[in-house]
Design a protein around this motif. Structure first.
Motif, PDB file in Angstrom:
ATOM      1  N   GLY A 182     119.131  24.972  47.028  1.00 32.43           N
ATOM      2  CA  GLY A 182     119.327  23.039  47.896  1.00 32.43           C
ATOM      3  C   GLY A 182     117.222  23.081  48.295  1.00 32.43           C
ATOM      4  O   GLY A 182     117.232  22.676  49.473  1.00 32.43           O
ATOM      5  N   THR A 183     116.826  23.493  48.100  1.00 33.90           N
ATOM      6  CA  THR A 183     115.344  24.071  48.082  1.00 33.90           C
ATOM      7  C   THR A 183     115.195  22.340  47.869  1.00 33.90           C
ATOM      8  O   THR A 183     115.596  22.105  46.805  1.00 33.90           O
ATOM      9  CB  THR A 183     114.322  24.647  47.508  1.00 33.90           C
ATOM     10  OG1 THR A 183     115.741  26.242  47.366  1.00 33.90           O
ATOM     11  CG2 THR A 183     113.257  24.927  47.972  1.00 33.90           C
ATOM     12  N   THR A 184     114.486  22.274  48.651  1.00 34.09           N
ATOM     13  CA  THR A 184     113.809  20.301  49.397  1.00 34.09           C
ATOM     14  C   THR A 184     112.471  20.237  48.463  1.00 34.09           C
ATOM     15  O   THR A 184     111.432  21.232  48.668  1.00 34.09           O
ATOM     16  CB  THR A 184     113.445  20.147  50.636  1.00 34.09           C
ATOM     17  OG1 THR A 184     112.891  20.889  51.174  1.00 34.09           O
ATOM     18  CG2 THR A 184     114.797  20.258  50.517  1.00 34.09           C
ATOM     19  N   PHE A 185     111.626  19.077  47.981  1.00 36.17           N
ATOM     20  CA  PHE A 185     110.375  18.546  47.919  1.00 36.17           C
ATOM     21  C   PHE A 185     109.908  19.163  49.276  1.00 36.17           C
ATOM     22  O   PHE A 185     108.308  19.902  48.494  1.00 36.17           O
ATOM     23  CB  PHE A 185     110.668  17.425  47.601  1.00 36.17           C
ATOM     24  CG  PHE A 185     109.435  16.654  47.143  1.00 36.17           C
ATOM     25  CD1 PHE A 185     107.937  16.924  46.663  1.00 36.17           C
ATOM     26  CD2 PHE A 185     109.224  15.452  47.860  1.00 36.17           C
ATOM     27  CE1 PHE A 185     107.149  16.786  46.325  1.00 36.17           C
ATOM     28  CE2 PHE A 185     108.047  14.397  47.259  1.00 36.17           C
ATOM     29  CZ  PHE A 185     106.979  15.167  46.434  1.00 36.17           C
ATOM     30  N   GLU A 186     110.278  18.974  49.815  1.00 35.69           N
ATOM     31  CA  GLU A 186     109.521  19.100  51.319  1.00 35.69           C
ATOM     32  C   GLU A 186     108.725  20.939  51.473  1.00 35.69           C
ATOM     33  O   GLU A 186     107.781  21.187  51.534  1.00 35.69           O
ATOM     34  CB  GLU A 186     109.507  18.707  52.571  1.00 35.69           C
ATOM     35  CG  GLU A 186     108.848  18.719  53.837  1.00 35.69           C
ATOM     36  CD  GLU A 186     109.271  18.212  55.408  1.00 35.69           C
ATOM     37  OE1 GLU A 186     110.220  17.306  54.559  1.00 35.69           O
ATOM     38  OE2 GLU A 186     109.205  18.900  56.244  1.00 35.69           O
ATOM     39  N   GLN A 187     110.129  21.995  51.294  1.00 32.24           N
ATOM     40  CA  GLN A 187     109.734  22.822  50.896  1.00 32.24           C
ATOM     41  C   GLN A 187     108.407  23.508  49.714  1.00 32.24           C
ATOM     42  O   GLN A 187     107.314  24.419  50.307  1.00 32.24           O
ATOM     43  CB  GLN A 187     110.823  23.695  50.791  1.00 32.24           C
ATOM     44  CG  GLN A 187     112.023  23.433  52.387  1.00 32.24           C
ATOM     45  CD  GLN A 187     113.526  24.000  52.180  1.00 32.24           C
ATOM     46  OE1 GLN A 187     113.572  23.577  51.391  1.00 32.24           O
ATOM     47  NE2 GLN A 187     113.538  25.078  53.635  1.00 32.24           N
ATOM     48  N   PHE A 188     109.147  22.672  48.520  1.00 33.46           N
ATOM     49  CA  PHE A 188     107.696  23.453  47.657  1.00 33.46           C
ATOM     50  C   PHE A 188     106.346  22.530  48.259  1.00 33.46           C
ATOM     51  O   PHE A 188     105.394  23.358  48.109  1.00 33.46           O
ATOM     52  CB  PHE A 188     108.597  22.496  46.251  1.00 33.46           C
ATOM     53  CG  PHE A 188     109.417  22.671  46.172  1.00 33.46           C
ATOM     54  CD1 PHE A 188     109.677  24.499  45.216  1.00 33.46           C
ATOM     55  CD2 PHE A 188     110.152  22.552  45.533  1.00 33.46           C
ATOM     56  CE1 PHE A 188     110.850  25.001  45.449  1.00 33.46           C
ATOM     57  CE2 PHE A 188     111.585  22.753  44.612  1.00 33.46           C
ATOM     58  CZ  PHE A 188     112.045  24.369  44.742  1.00 33.46           C
ATOM     59  N   ALA A 189     106.558  21.469  48.797  1.00 30.90           N
ATOM     60  CA  ALA A 189     104.970  21.087  49.428  1.00 30.90           C
ATOM     61  C   ALA A 189     104.447  21.812  50.271  1.00 30.90           C
ATOM     62  O   ALA A 189     102.922  22.202  50.305  1.00 30.90           O
ATOM     63  CB  ALA A 189     104.833  19.516  49.492  1.00 30.90           C
ATOM     64  N   LYS A 190     104.905  22.158  50.809  1.00 28.47           N
ATOM     65  CA  LYS A 190     104.824  23.691  52.068  1.00 28.47           C
ATOM     66  C   LYS A 190     103.495  24.454  51.749  1.00 28.47           C
ATOM     67  O   LYS A 190     102.810  25.716  51.958  1.00 28.47           O
ATOM     68  CB  LYS A 190     105.885  24.336  52.850  1.00 28.47           C
ATOM     69  CG  LYS A 190     105.908  22.385  54.153  1.00 28.47           C
ATOM     70  CD  LYS A 190     107.487  23.482  54.989  1.00 28.47           C
ATOM     71  CE  LYS A 190     107.599  22.866  56.156  1.00 28.47           C
ATOM     72  NZ  LYS A 190     108.874  23.433  56.829  1.00 28.47           N
ATOM     73  N   VAL A 191     103.928  24.833  50.749  1.00 30.37           N
ATOM     74  CA  VAL A 191     103.393  25.880  50.202  1.00 30.37           C
ATOM     75  C   VAL A 191     101.917  25.592  50.317  1.00 30.37           C
ATOM     76  O   VAL A 191     100.718  26.243  49.811  1.00 30.37           O
ATOM     77  CB  VAL A 191     103.910  26.386  47.987  1.00 30.37           C
ATOM     78  CG1 VAL A 191     102.957  27.669  47.929  1.00 30.37           C
ATOM     79  CG2 VAL A 191     104.949  27.173  48.815  1.00 30.37           C
ATOM     80  N   SER A 192     102.181  25.094  49.347  1.00 35.38           N
ATOM     81  CA  SER A 192     100.693  23.991  48.976  1.00 35.38           C
ATOM     82  C   SER A 192     100.222  23.279  50.311  1.00 35.38           C
ATOM     83  O   SER A 192      98.252  24.145  50.090  1.00 35.38           O
ATOM     84  CB  SER A 192     100.221  22.021  47.979  1.00 35.38           C
ATOM     85  OG  SER A 192      99.183  22.306  47.531  1.00 35.38           O
ATOM     86  N   VAL A 193      99.993  22.995  51.004  1.00 39.39           N
ATOM     87  CA  VAL A 193      99.917  22.782  52.261  1.00 39.39           C
ATOM     88  C   VAL A 193      99.170  24.282  53.252  1.00 39.39           C
ATOM     89  O   VAL A 193      98.002  24.497  53.422  1.00 39.39           O
ATOM     90  CB  VAL A 193     100.282  22.613  53.591  1.00 39.39           C
ATOM     91  CG1 VAL A 193      99.504  22.299  54.988  1.00 39.39           C
ATOM     92  CG2 VAL A 193     101.440  20.985  52.910  1.00 39.39           C
ATOM     93  N   LYS A 194      99.853  25.321  52.732  1.00 40.77           N
ATOM     94  CA  LYS A 194      99.637  26.271  54.068  1.00 40.77           C
ATOM     95  C   LYS A 194      98.719  27.302  52.710  1.00 40.77           C
ATOM     96  O   LYS A 194      97.137  28.041  53.069  1.00 40.77           O
ATOM     97  CB  LYS A 194     100.876  27.505  53.320  1.00 40.77           C
ATOM     98  CG  LYS A 194     100.585  28.942  53.346  1.00 40.77           C
ATOM     99  CD  LYS A 194     101.487  30.133  53.372  1.00 40.77           C
ATOM    100  CE  LYS A 194     102.010  30.541  51.987  1.00 40.77           C
ATOM    101  NZ  LYS A 194     101.421  30.918  51.146  1.00 40.77           N
TER     102      LYS A 194
END
Lengths: 145, 383
Positions: free
Chosen positions: B151-163
């Motif tokens: 159930g991993t979300t688009f937002e969780q993937f995007a947070k990697v890029s923010v970090k």
């Protein structure tokens, strides 16, 4: 394809795992390992799973299955029309194959996991080519050809 | 005296775009920087291991020596997809481990154009007909496989890029050094759902190089002070995986290499203080948290949500900025990651320093549709 009498009149296949039978009818070629049972897309002589070097039987692959994973492609190489839905399909005979899902509008919210699909063969002119090729697409299983 | 192998000199160029330079010229820059880092000269090197993909038939190693000193030493040119640099480093390591040499140089280098990687070179392309062969597509499907399972979300993937973009603001050698807030990442041009443009690694030019030595040689040269011990150097290729012929598999190869690396080092993931892993796409980083044992399967989304992999967190990942922001010059990446870890173990990483770092892990994995996978993992320890 060699046994087809009027082969020159039929569109050539775009990939080696798309073939035609004696009546010119398209099918997907596969190989089943009689040792471990794995079904591969395309032809092969050694099993990559159990390393068997004999007992690999040519089979026609199933033409229905379900979507395992997917992506919607918005940017591809120049000249390629987007968006389209790229899917990895688990065929009913156990083989796994990549293709494009047609017949529905690409929508990330739709979540295509486990959607039943069917194979449909079509002839089309690929970008940059000057003749028609035999290709396949997936369509939702409940959509008529 | 042990048969341990040490890194005694290591450095990398600033990653960027250098269209007016040549591949050997870029390699020469990092090679000289690495030699300067340990105060040695090219005529002390006994062999050169050179990794490059784009000109892999062009004897880049020999042409590099033509720029920095032709000493007649053996040159081994290697190409191995995104693991090219790690492969050159590992071949150098093996030669010292085997006691064939006791002082060698490894270089990784790449010069790239902008744009998509992948596809194929067939006369009539199947791109857009039987699917897409682009790299973003492969890693997007791997991300959505994680979504399917956990159930991993688009937002969780995007947070990697923010970090990782945040981390890169502290790295002067990074291609980009800009903050990218979550909304900006998620609203950037969608390339292959769920990876937006800001969730794809940057194609750049650059090089990295390392000088490796036996323990006896390090002591003879009096260089143990800043030396970094190679606790494990491991590679793997893709084992048979159920769907690998339809969707290339990067997880199984990573799991094999990780298991072997931890065993060789006699360490576990809990002993690692920082990780540089192969974030070629934001979706890949989350999957590799689990492949490298940084968390249990299914916990990667929680790890990024809770900031555990950010600088200051439990296990900082890609504090260099990662491939997503520092950039990904294919042949150089494997050694650049080792440079980042060494810099922390030496306590020389400045404002992005992981405090008290003693053990670090690097991971690269590359491949493509219809090809296969090459994975390299190194575990490094402060000497």
């Amino acid at each position: 394809m060699a046994e087809v009498e009027n082969a020159e009149a039929l569109a050539p296949s775009i990939a080696s795992h798309i073939s035609r039978d004696g009546d010119g009818k398209p099918y997907l070629t596969g190989t089943k390992c009689s040792s471990c049972g794995h079904v591969f897309v395309g032809g092969r002589e050694v099993c990559a799973k159990c390393y068997a070097r004999s007992g690999l039987e040519p089979v026609r692959l199933a033409e229905t299955g379900t979507i395992y994973t997917w992506s919607i492609i918005y940017r591809s190489f120049p000249g390629i029309e987007t968006p389209f839905i790229d899917v990895i399909v688990d065929l009913e005979d156990g083989a796994h194959i990549k293709g494009i899902l047609k017949g529905v509008e690409p929508d990330p919210e739709a979540q295509y996991f486990d959607m039943p699909v069917r194979v449909q063969y079509e002839e089309m002119v690929p970008p940059g080519a000057d003749e028609e090729y035999l290709v396949y697409y997936f369509y939702p299983a409940d959509q008529e050809a | 005296m042990s048969d341990d192998v040490y890194v005694i000199g290591i450095d990398m160029t600033k990653f960027g775009r250098y269209p007016d330079r040549t591949v050997p010229n870029l390699a020469a820059e990092a090679a000289l920087m690495a030699l300067d880092d340990c105060g040695l000269s090219i005529d002390q090197m006994q062999a050169l291991y050179c990794g490059n993909l784009g000109e892999s038939s062009g004897m880049v190693g020999q042409r590099t020596l033509a720029e920095i000193g032709q000493t007649g030493i053996p040159v081994i040119n290697v190409a191995n997809a995104c693991a090219t640099g790690a492969t050159a480093f590992r071949d150098a390591w093996m030669s010292v481990k085997a006691e064939v040499y006791d002082l060698v140089l490894a270089v990784g280098v790449e010069q790239m154009g902008k744009g998509l990687l992948g596809g194929g070179s067939r006369k009539v392309s199947t791109e857009g007909i039987l699917g897409s062969g682009t790299m973003p597509t492969m890693f997007s499907q791997i991300g959505l496989e994680h979504t399917r399972k956990y159930g991993t979300t688009f937002e969780q993937f995007a947070k990697v890029s923010v970090k990782n973009h945040h981390h890169s603001t502290m790295n002067a050698k990074s291609m980009y050094r800009i903050e990218t807030p979550l909304e900006e990442v998620m609203n950037a041009e969608m390339i292959s759902y769920p990876n937006t443009k800001l969730m794809c690694s940057v194609n750049v030019d650059g090089s990295a190089a390392a000088v490796l030595a036996s323990e006896a040689k390090v002591r003879e040269l009096g260089l143990m002070g800043r030396a970094v011990k190679v606790r494990a150097s491991v590679m793997s290729s893709n084992p048979f995986e159920e769907r690998q012929l339809a969707m290339p598999d990067f997880s199984a190869a990573t799991r094999i290499a990780a298991k072997n690396a931890y065993e060789r080092a006699g360490l576990g993931p809990e002993d690692v203080d920082l990780v540089e892993l192969h974030d070629c796409f934001a979706t890949a980083e989350l999957v590799h948290y689990e492949n490298l044992g940084l968390c249990e399967d299914g916990q990667a989304g929680r790890l990024i949500d809770e900031g555990e992999t950010a600088l200051g967190g439990r296990i900082p990942v890609n504090v260099s900025g990662g491939l997503l922001s520092k950039g990904h010059p294919l042949g150089a990446t494997g050694i650049a990651n080792i440079y980042e870890i060494c810099t922390h173990l030496r306590g020389e990483a400045g404002e992005r320093q992981v405090e008290g770092a003693r053990v670090g892990l690097t991971h690269v994995v590359g491949g493509g549709p219809g090809m296969g996978t090459a994975c390299g993992i190194h575990i490094l320890e402060k000497a």
